[in-house]
Design an enzyme around this catalytic site. Structure first.
Site, short mmCIF file in Angstrom:
data_model
loop_
_atom_site.label_atom_id
_atom_site.label_comp_id
_atom_site.label_asym_id
_atom_site.label_seq_id
_atom_site.Cartn_x
_atom_site.Cartn_y
_atom_site.Cartn_z
N ARG A 138 -39.60 65.17 6.17
CA ARG A 138 -40.88 64.29 6.86
C ARG A 138 -41.70 63.74 5.88
O ARG A 138 -42.20 64.05 5.22
CB ARG A 138 -41.80 65.61 7.45
CG ARG A 138 -42.76 65.12 8.33
CD ARG A 138 -43.52 66.07 9.02
NE ARG A 138 -42.87 67.15 9.71
CZ ARG A 138 -42.90 68.44 9.54
NH1 ARG A 138 -43.56 69.03 8.39
NH2 ARG A 138 -42.16 69.19 10.17
N HIS A 161 -32.90 62.07 6.90
CA HIS A 161 -32.01 63.30 6.70
C HIS A 161 -31.10 62.83 5.37
O HIS A 161 -30.88 61.70 5.26
CB HIS A 161 -31.24 63.66 7.89
CG HIS A 161 -32.20 63.59 9.19
ND1 HIS A 161 -33.08 64.90 9.28
CD2 HIS A 161 -32.25 63.13 10.38
CE1 HIS A 161 -33.50 64.75 10.33
NE2 HIS A 161 -33.03 63.66 11.11
#
Length: 305
Positions: free
Chosen positions: A189, A93
C-alpha cells in the site's frame, strides 16, 4: 468428478459495500463486504465446495484428498469479486522473484480486472501520468500529493484491464469487478488518502517495498479489452476469456477451468448429470471432468492456466 460450485469467503473491508449481496446474492452479514474470494486455496481465505459429495470441505482439502483429479496441489489462481463502495488504496504488487526473496511467497501478483458494473464517473488508476522517479514518488506519498501523478482512466461495464506486477494501480469508488490473479496476497500500500480504520488509526503503508518493485514509467497508453467472445487477458500465469451465448461446449482435457457467470442462468451438463447455475455463481471444473456443455443464455468469464 463433477463441476464444483464454490462457496466463497467474504472479506469485510473499510471500502466495502452491499453490491455483492444485491447483485449476486452473496451471503454477506454486514454492509461493508469488499471482496468475495470465489476460488481460493490461500490460507488468508479458503473457499469451500457448495455441492455434491464434496460439499462443505475447502477446495484446498479437496485437491489434497483427490490428487491429480481436481487441480494442482500448488494451486496457481485466486479468483475474487470486488465491491469498491469507496476508493481502494494506491498499491503495487511484486513479481515472482521479489516475492520469493523477500516475502517467503512462491508467487508475486499479476492480475486482470473485468468491470461488471460502474457508476457514472467511476475510474481506475493505472500507472503514472508521467515518468516518475523513486524520489518524487516517495516525497508525494509522504506529503499527500501522490494522486496528482496517477494515470486515472474513466471506465465502464464490460471493459477488462491487465495489471502486471510492478504497475501502480487503484480501484475507484463505484466499481464492481471480477479479478483473476496469481495465488498471492502480497500487496504494498503506497497511499491511502489519510483514511483511518475502525480503531481510528491510519492503515499501514509500505512505501519502501513499493519503491523497490514499482515501474516508474508513464502508463498513459493503457487500453481496455472490450467485446463479446474475446480473450480478456493472456500471460504466462493465466488466460481469461469472455464467452457470450446460449450454448458453450468445452473439455477440460486434463487441466482445470474456472467458470464465473457474469449474468444469465442455465446448466452445466456433463456425463455425470447437470449442475444449475445463476448469475454470480463460480464453478471450478476439475481437470479430470472431460467434456461439458453450458446451456442457457449467459455471459461467462472463463479462466485457465
Amino acid at each position: 468428478m463433477y463441476p464444483l460450485k464454490m462457496n466463497p469467503e467474504i472479506k469485510y473491508l473499510i471500502w466495502g459495500g452491499t453490491k455483492l449481496r444485491e447483485y449476486y446474492e452473496k451471503n454477506c452479514t454486514r454492509d461493508d463486504a469488499g471482496e468475495s474470494w470465489e476460488v481460493s486455496t490461500h490460507p488468508a481465505g479458503l473457499s469451500r465446495i457448495a455441492n455434491g459429495k464434496l460439499k462443505g470441505i475447502s477446495l484446498a482439502d479437496a485437491i489434497n484428498k483427490h490428487p491429480g483429479e481436481i487441480a494442482p496441489e500448488d494451486f496457481p489462481f485466486l479468483f475474487k469479486i470486488i465491491d469498491a463502495n469507496g476508493d481502494l488504496s494506491v498499491q503495487v504488487h511484486p513479481d515472482d522473484t521479489y516475492a520469493q526473496q523477500y516475502e517467503n511467497s512462491l508467487r508475486g501478483k499479476t492480475e486482470m480486472w473485468y468491470i461488471i458494473d460502474a457508476k457514472p464517473g467511476a475510474r481506475i488508476g493505472y500507472g503514472w501520468n508521467q515518468d516518475m522517479t523513486p524520489e518524487l514518488v516517495k516525497q508525494s506519498a509522504e506529503n499527500g500529493t501522490l494522486e496528482q501523478y496517477i494515470n486515472y482512466i474513466p471506465v465502464s461495464a464490460g471493459q477488462a484491464y491487465f495489471i502486471p506486477a510492478g504497475r501502480v494501480h487503484c480501484i475507484g469508488e463505484g466499481l464492481l469487478i471480477a479479478e483473476i490473479q496469481q495465488n498471492s496476497n502480497v500487496t504494498y500500500r503506497l497511499y491511502d488518502y489519510n483514511r483511518k480504520d475502525e480503531n481510528g488509526k491510519g492503515r499501514q503503508l509500505h512505501i519502501d517495498q513499493s519503491l523497490a518493485v514499482a515501474d516508474f514509467s508513464c502508463a498513459k497508453e493503457a487500453t481496455a479489452v472490450t467485446g463479446d467472445n474475446v480473450t480478456l487477458a493472456s500471460c504466462p500465469y493465466f488466460t481469461s476469456e469472455k464467452i457470450t451465448g446460449d450454448c458453450y461446449i468445452g473439455n477440460t482435457n486434463g487441466a482445470f477451468e474456472i467458470l464465473f457467470f457474469i449474468d444469465g442462468q442455465g446448466e452445466i451438463i456433463t456425463q455425470n448429470g447437470a449442475e444449475a447455475f445463476q448469475a454470480g455463481d463460480t464453478f471450478l471444473l476439475p481437470s479430470s471432468l472431460g467434456a461439458y456443455t453450458v446451456k442457457g443464455q449467459c455471459t461467462i468469464m472463463r479462466c485457465v492456466e
